[in-house]
Design an enzyme around this catalytic site. Structure first.
Site, short mmCIF file in Angstrom:
data_model
loop_
_atom_site.label_atom_id
_atom_site.label_comp_id
_atom_site.label_asym_id
_atom_site.label_seq_id
_atom_site.Cartn_x
_atom_site.Cartn_y
_atom_site.Cartn_z
N ASP A 123 0.86 -1.19 0.00
CA ASP A 123 0.00 0.00 0.00
C ASP A 123 0.89 1.23 0.00
OD1 ASP A 123 -2.45 -1.34 0.01
OD2 ASP A 123 -2.58 -1.37 2.19
N ASP A 141 -6.79 -1.37 -5.00
CA ASP A 141 -7.92 -1.01 -4.15
C ASP A 141 -8.82 0.01 -4.83
OD1 ASP A 141 -6.80 -2.65 -2.17
OD2 ASP A 141 -5.77 -0.96 -1.21
#
Length: 168
Positions: A123, A141
């Protein structure tokens, strides 16, 4: 009785590849240019922040000892299979749903690759406004969330046409 692939929603598989490619390249850039937990300010409210996520969204189940890696990988595989079947069964002209499915499949496969190869998801997109901080996330995402939002939007745009298709 097979039908030509280009007449089905699978015509939109190119979008899956685009999401996977952008997700992969962006994660590689982050891993090659930032140290783990290093932050790179882009704007006053937006940073690149390199993080490992061993869980799901918002680091759900991240601290559970490793079994969640395969649990979330299994969920991703199941979702990908279901959505690919739905794309095959839908018409290529059903653009909004097929785009939504392709974005979700691309995002799921992007994060699945991370889980299988690294054991975690990379991330790096990080937003803060004052003391408020949103969970760090990635391009995969974004694909999943935008795809889900498009499915909801489709439900509002064509609520009755979908119900009548499934009845008859």
């Amino acid at each position: 009785m097979s039908k030509p692939v280009l007449s089905t929603g699978l015509r939109w598989l190119w979008l899956v590849l685009v999401v996977i490619a952008i997700d992969f390249v962006s994660k590689q850039w982050i891993m090659n240019n930032l140290m783990l937990h290093e932050s790179m300010p882009v704007m006053p409210f937006f940073n690149f922040f390199y993080a490992h996520n061993y869980g799901a969204a918002f680091s759900f189940l991240a601290d559970k000892g490793g079994w969640q890696r395969w649990f979330f990988a299994g969920i991703a595989v199941a979702i990908v299979v279901v959505l690919l079947v739905m794309m095959y069964r839908s018409k290529a002209s059903d653009r909004l749903n097929n785009i939504a499915y392709a974005l979700i499949v691309g995002g799921a496969l992007g994060n699945l690759f991370d889980r299988a190869y690294h054991g975690f998801v990379v991330d790096f997109i990080d937003f803060t406004i004052g003391d408020w901080h949103f969970a760090t996330f990635n391009i995969a995402d974004c694909g999943i969330c935008i795809g889900a939002a498009l499915i909801v939007l489709e439900g509002f745009i064509n609520p009755t046409s979908k119900r009548s298709e499934h009845k008859g």
